[in-house]
Design a protein around this motif. Sequence first.
Motif, PDB file in Angstrom:
ATOM      1  N   UNK A 201     -20.706  80.880  29.754  1.00 62.14           N
ATOM      2  CA  UNK A 201     -20.744  79.479  30.170  1.00 62.14           C
ATOM      3  C   UNK A 201     -19.299  79.021  30.315  1.00 62.14           C
ATOM      4  N   UNK A 202     -19.064  77.725  30.373  1.00 60.85           N
ATOM      5  CA  UNK A 202     -17.704  77.249  30.660  1.00 60.85           C
ATOM      6  C   UNK A 202     -16.692  77.684  29.596  1.00 60.85           C
ATOM      7  N   UNK A 203     -17.173  77.925  28.356  1.00 56.72           N
ATOM      8  CA  UNK A 203     -16.212  78.300  27.309  1.00 56.72           C
ATOM      9  C   UNK A 203     -16.489  79.672  26.687  1.00 56.72           C
ATOM     10  N   UNK A 204     -17.501  80.401  27.190  1.00 58.67           N
ATOM     11  CA  UNK A 204     -17.803  81.734  26.659  1.00 58.67           C
ATOM     12  C   UNK A 204     -17.797  82.786  27.755  1.00 58.67           C
ATOM     13  N   UNK A 205     -17.184  83.928  27.437  1.00 60.08           N
ATOM     14  CA  UNK A 205     -17.234  85.072  28.333  1.00 60.08           C
ATOM     15  C   UNK A 205     -17.509  86.292  27.462  1.00 60.08           C
ATOM     16  N   UNK A 206     -18.389  87.201  27.885  1.00 56.56           N
ATOM     17  CA  UNK A 206     -18.700  88.366  27.040  1.00 56.56           C
ATOM     18  C   UNK A 206     -17.499  89.295  26.873  1.00 56.56           C
ATOM     19  N   UNK A 207     -16.502  89.152  27.731  1.00 54.85           N
ATOM     20  CA  UNK A 207     -15.256  89.889  27.518  1.00 54.85           C
ATOM     21  C   UNK A 207     -14.122  88.880  27.616  1.00 54.85           C
ATOM     22  N   UNK A 208     -13.197  88.965  26.677  1.00 53.27           N
ATOM     23  CA  UNK A 208     -12.004  88.113  26.761  1.00 53.27           C
ATOM     24  C   UNK A 208     -10.844  88.843  26.092  1.00 53.27           C
ATOM     25  N   UNK A 209      -9.697  88.189  26.041  1.00 56.18           N
ATOM     26  CA  UNK A 209      -8.516  88.887  25.525  1.00 56.18           C
ATOM     27  C   UNK A 209      -7.926  88.172  24.322  1.00 56.18           C
ATOM     28  N   UNK A 210      -7.458  88.988  23.393  1.00 57.12           N
ATOM     29  CA  UNK A 210      -6.823  88.422  22.204  1.00 57.12           C
ATOM     30  C   UNK A 210      -5.437  89.010  22.001  1.00 57.12           C
ATOM     31  N   UNK A 211      -4.607  88.244  21.313  1.00 57.49           N
ATOM     32  CA  UNK A 211      -3.369  88.803  20.785  1.00 57.49           C
ATOM     33  C   UNK A 211      -3.423  88.657  19.270  1.00 57.49           C
ATOM     34  N   UNK A 212      -3.377  89.815  18.612  1.00 56.46           N
ATOM     35  CA  UNK A 212      -3.383  89.879  17.159  1.00 56.46           C
ATOM     36  C   UNK A 212      -1.947  90.038  16.686  1.00 56.46           C
ATOM     37  N   UNK A 213      -1.663  89.614  15.483  1.00 57.28           N
ATOM     38  CA  UNK A 213      -0.324  89.867  14.957  1.00 57.28           C
ATOM     39  C   UNK A 213      -0.369  89.928  13.445  1.00 57.28           C
ATOM     40  N   UNK A 214       0.534  90.691  12.860  1.00 62.27           N
ATOM     41  CA  UNK A 214       0.624  90.676  11.389  1.00 62.27           C
ATOM     42  C   UNK A 214       1.996  91.155  10.948  1.00 62.27           C
ATOM     43  N   UNK A 215       2.356  90.691   9.751  1.00 62.49           N
ATOM     44  CA  UNK A 215       3.656  91.042   9.189  1.00 62.49           C
ATOM     45  C   UNK A 215       3.466  91.350   7.711  1.00 62.49           C
ATOM     46  N   UNK A 216       3.949  92.490   7.271  1.00 62.38           N
ATOM     47  CA  UNK A 216       3.790  92.903   5.870  1.00 62.38           C
ATOM     48  C   UNK A 216       5.124  93.362   5.310  1.00 62.38           C
ATOM     49  N   UNK A 217       5.437  92.870   4.131  1.00 67.10           N
ATOM     50  CA  UNK A 217       6.641  93.334   3.425  1.00 67.10           C
ATOM     51  C   UNK A 217       6.533  92.869   1.975  1.00 67.10           C
ATOM     52  N   UNK A 218       7.582  93.105   1.214  1.00 65.19           N
ATOM     53  CA  UNK A 218       7.583  92.546  -0.142  1.00 65.19           C
ATOM     54  C   UNK A 218       8.007  91.082  -0.037  1.00 65.19           C
ATOM     55  N   UNK A 219       7.319  90.228  -0.784  1.00 60.09           N
ATOM     56  CA  UNK A 219       7.757  88.834  -0.896  1.00 60.09           C
ATOM     57  C   UNK A 219       7.459  87.935   0.298  1.00 60.09           C
ATOM     58  N   UNK A 220       6.490  88.314   1.120  1.00 62.10           N
ATOM     59  CA  UNK A 220       6.123  87.434   2.251  1.00 62.10           C
ATOM     60  C   UNK A 220       5.229  86.303   1.734  1.00 62.10           C
ATOM     61  N   UNK A 221       5.513  85.076   2.168  1.00 65.20           N
ATOM     62  CA  UNK A 221       4.769  83.916   1.659  1.00 65.20           C
ATOM     63  C   UNK A 221       4.089  83.146   2.789  1.00 65.20           C
ATOM     64  N   UNK A 222       3.284  82.168   2.383  1.00 69.56           N
ATOM     65  CA  UNK A 222       2.636  81.292   3.355  1.00 69.56           C
ATOM     66  C   UNK A 222       3.683  80.505   4.156  1.00 69.56           C
ATOM     67  N   UNK A 223       4.853  80.282   3.546  1.00 73.76           N
ATOM     68  CA  UNK A 223       5.967  79.625   4.250  1.00 73.76           C
ATOM     69  C   UNK A 223       6.411  80.441   5.457  1.00 73.76           C
ATOM     70  N   UNK A 224       6.418  81.770   5.315  1.00 77.42           N
ATOM     71  CA  UNK A 224       6.782  82.640   6.451  1.00 77.42           C
ATOM     72  C   UNK A 224       5.752  82.502   7.577  1.00 77.42           C
ATOM     73  N   UNK A 225       4.469  82.461   7.172  1.00 78.80           N
ATOM     74  CA  UNK A 225       3.396  82.272   8.151  1.00 78.80           C
ATOM     75  C   UNK A 225       3.603  80.953   8.919  1.00 78.80           C
TER      76      UNK A 225
END
Length: 339
Positions: A201-225
């Motif tokens: 419909x106007x806002x749904x398509x059975x195929x669409x595209x995403x961009x995922x991302x993630x960052x992992x290290x020691x000492x990562x906080x919600x502030x970094x997010x």
Amino acid sequence: MEEQVNQIEQQALKAISSAADLHQLEDARVKYLGKKSEFTGLLRSLGSLSPEKRPVMGALINKTKQKLQHALVNRKTVLMNADQQQKIEAAKLDVSLPGKGVKLGRLHPLTQTMHEAKQIFIRLGYEVAEGPEIELDYYNFDGLNIPPHHASRDAFSTLFIDEHLLLRTHTSPVQVRVMEKRKPPLAIVAPGRVYRRDTPDASHSPVFQQLEGFLVDEGITFGDLKGTLTEFTQQMFGRDRKVRFRPSFFPFTEPSAEVDVSCMLCNGKGCRLCKGSGWIEILGSGMIDPNVFKAVGYDPEKYSGFAFGMGIERIHMLKFGVDNIRLYYEDDLRFLEQF
Ligand code: DAH
């Protein structure tokens, strides 16, 4: 006889000079100098003249013949030049005619938007990784802290291939695949197509595209997010946009937050686009759940990280005021040419 030669000469010269094209000129040549012409007949009859007259007439006829041949060549040159000139005129380039118009190709608006989003993270030091569109249920669900029969599996209307194979419903499985193979520090973006059993419909398509991302290290906080996703949002939608982090839930992050941007249509006042709230949701995010780290063999006491995922169609729709997601998949050039 002399009289006759002069008469032929006059007639022939007239015919030659009035020949309008090469065909008429050739007709004149055949008529006045050809094998069956009166003139050739005269030449042949020289033998019947008296020995005194013969050389006189012979000389006259030859002179006339040369004169006519000369006239023929001259006329031929004139007509050939005219002919060539006419051909040049006909072939002349009319610069006032409309041009042929070479159509330029361009990248699909989703390709452009994906590129732009990826580039923002690449400039922040992220690298790009990809995963398969046909995925194991383990990577799409279990490894992301969504156990079998867990209620949150229903939220993804999954297209199954068999018991354990499916079309990935999001790009988050790439997190698990990358972390399984590599050790922190990691800063990754993962672009790609995803699939859901949704009726278009106007806002749904059975195929669409995403961009995922993630960052992992020691000492990562919600502030970094917050810092990273604020920077992304303002690079994408403009420095004058406000960014808000709203508590939410995803099985693979704890805590989870949805990121809202101040409405680009009403500037936060409240309108139809933002449903009166002044805010528009653009992505999901959160601190990676300890259970996800355990599944890939990371020590959740040592490492922490954040993750996020966004729909590329949605980003483009919001940026350009597109109100129907199906437009991206209909190949209508009248739509595509605008971007
Ligand atoms: N995978 C989620 C979806 O498709 C989006 C998402 C939310 C990705 C939060 C994340 C995240 O990495 O942390 O709806």
